[in-house]
Design a protein around this motif. Structure first.
Motif, PDB file in Angstrom:
ATOM      1  N   ILE A  29       0.856  -1.178   0.000  1.00 34.41           N
ATOM      2  CA  ILE A  29       0.000   0.000   0.000  1.00 34.41           C
ATOM      3  C   ILE A  29       0.895   1.232   0.000  1.00 34.41           C
ATOM      4  CG2 ILE A  29      -1.797   1.291   1.218  1.00 34.41           C
ATOM      5  CD1 ILE A  29      -2.593  -1.366   2.570  1.00 34.41           C
ATOM      6  N   ASN A  30       0.732   2.094  -1.007  1.00 35.00           N
ATOM      7  CA  ASN A  30       1.519   3.320  -1.098  1.00 35.00           C
ATOM      8  C   ASN A  30       0.623   4.475  -1.512  1.00 35.00           C
ATOM      9  OD1 ASN A  30       3.722   1.102  -1.960  1.00 35.00           O
ATOM     10  ND2 ASN A  30       4.724   2.858  -1.001  1.00 35.00           N
ATOM     11  N   LEU A  31       0.978   5.660  -1.065  1.00 37.44           N
ATOM     12  CA  LEU A  31       0.303   6.864  -1.534  1.00 37.44           C
ATOM     13  C   LEU A  31       0.874   7.249  -2.886  1.00 37.44           C
ATOM     14  CD1 LEU A  31       0.189   8.960   1.742  1.00 37.44           C
ATOM     15  CD2 LEU A  31      -1.641   7.591   0.717  1.00 37.44           C
ATOM     16  N   ILE A  32       0.058   7.907  -3.703  1.00 39.58           N
ATOM     17  CA  ILE A  32       0.476   8.365  -5.027  1.00 39.58           C
ATOM     18  C   ILE A  32       0.441   9.883  -5.040  1.00 39.58           C
ATOM     19  CG2 ILE A  32      -0.038   8.361  -7.497  1.00 39.58           C
ATOM     20  CD1 ILE A  32      -1.604   5.764  -7.012  1.00 39.58           C
ATOM     21  N   ALA A  33       1.492  10.489  -5.568  1.00 48.33           N
ATOM     22  CA  ALA A  33       1.528  11.927  -5.789  1.00 48.33           C
ATOM     23  C   ALA A  33       1.831  12.150  -7.272  1.00 48.33           C
ATOM     24  CB  ALA A  33       2.582  12.587  -4.911  1.00 48.33           C
ATOM     25  N   TYR A  34       1.672  13.375  -7.721  1.00 54.02           N
ATOM     26  CA  TYR A  34       1.888  13.709  -9.125  1.00 54.02           C
ATOM     27  C   TYR A  34       2.824  14.906  -9.190  1.00 54.02           C
ATOM     28  CZ  TYR A  34      -2.139  10.698  -9.550  1.00 54.02           C
ATOM     29  OH  TYR A  34      -2.979   9.626  -9.471  1.00 54.02           O
ATOM     30  N   ASP A  35       3.835  14.818 -10.070  1.00 59.57           N
ATOM     31  CA  ASP A  35       4.762  15.940 -10.194  1.00 59.57           C
ATOM     32  C   ASP A  35       4.122  17.039 -11.041  1.00 59.57           C
ATOM     33  OD1 ASP A  35       5.128  15.323 -12.922  1.00 59.57           O
ATOM     34  OD2 ASP A  35       7.078  14.370 -12.598  1.00 59.57           O
ATOM     35  N   GLY A  36       4.845  18.125 -11.247  1.00 61.67           N
ATOM     36  CA  GLY A  36       4.316  19.270 -11.978  1.00 61.67           C
ATOM     37  C   GLY A  36       3.915  18.971 -13.402  1.00 61.67           C
ATOM     38  N   ALA A  37       4.512  17.956 -14.007  1.00 61.81           N
ATOM     39  CA  ALA A  37       4.184  17.573 -15.384  1.00 61.81           C
ATOM     40  C   ALA A  37       3.054  16.540 -15.437  1.00 61.81           C
ATOM     41  CB  ALA A  37       5.422  17.022 -16.085  1.00 61.81           C
ATOM     42  N   GLY A  38       2.563  16.114 -14.264  1.00 61.23           N
ATOM     43  CA  GLY A  38       1.470  15.135 -14.240  1.00 61.23           C
ATOM     44  C   GLY A  38       1.911  13.697 -14.103  1.00 61.23           C
TER      45      GLY A  38
END
Length: 172
Positions: A158-167
């Motif tokens: 189980i991991n959290l997902i983030a998105y960088d500035g480019a998506g």
């Protein structure tokens, strides 16, 4: 018959589930659609066959995932093992297959072309294809996945997902 991954989507007040049945290790498989007004046990009604495959097919109809695009169109992705992940359009009124279009959207290269258990997820204006499940929480998107440790133990990740500035997504 083996039961494979199901996809549950709530549309307005109706719960919709796509489920698959297959004989293990074969291409004799089918994906069906069921609906329920409440989602409670015993309230599901089969709405019919969405897609099926036979031993003569080059792909396998297993591991369904329902997805709705930004325009409200319904799609079904499914894992195929033999020739990768496929995508078909659905009739948004019935949930059943619309037309005969079949898109190949992911396939491995090399000795094995197997890819299965797709999960298409929309975040903003981008669509992401995962091979496990992603759940949107109020605070973050969460990736759930199955893996094996070096000693052979079967584990749940189980991991959290983030998105960088480019998506581009990344897990942390």
């Amino acid at each position: 018959m083996a039961r494979f991954l199901v996809s549950l989507v709530t549309m307005l007040v109706t719960a919709v589930i796509a489920y698959a049945a297959s004989t293990f290790g074969s291409r004799n498989s089918a994906i069906f659609l069921a609906t329920s007004a409440t989602g409670a046990s015993g309230t599901w009604a089969n709405q019919g066959l969405v897609i099926s495959t036979t031993s003569a097919s080059s792909y396998n109809a297993i591991d369904p995932n329902l997805v709705t695009d930004a325009a409200g169109n319904w799609w079904l992705s499914f894992g195929s093992f033999w020739t990768g992940i496929k995508l078909i359009p659905l009739n948004s009124s019935t949930g059943l297959r619309s037309g005969s279009a079949l898109y190949s959207i992911a396939q491995r290269t090399g000795a094995s072309t197997a890819v299965e258990a797709p999960f298409i997820f929309r975040h903003g204006s981008y669509y992401y294809l995962w091979h496990q499940a992603v759940i949107t929480d109020s605070d973050a998107d969460v990736l759930f996945y199955h893996y094996y440790a070096d000693n052979g133990a079967s584990l749940l990740g189980i991991n959290l997902i983030a998105y960088d500035g480019a998506g581009w997504p990344y897990v942390y």
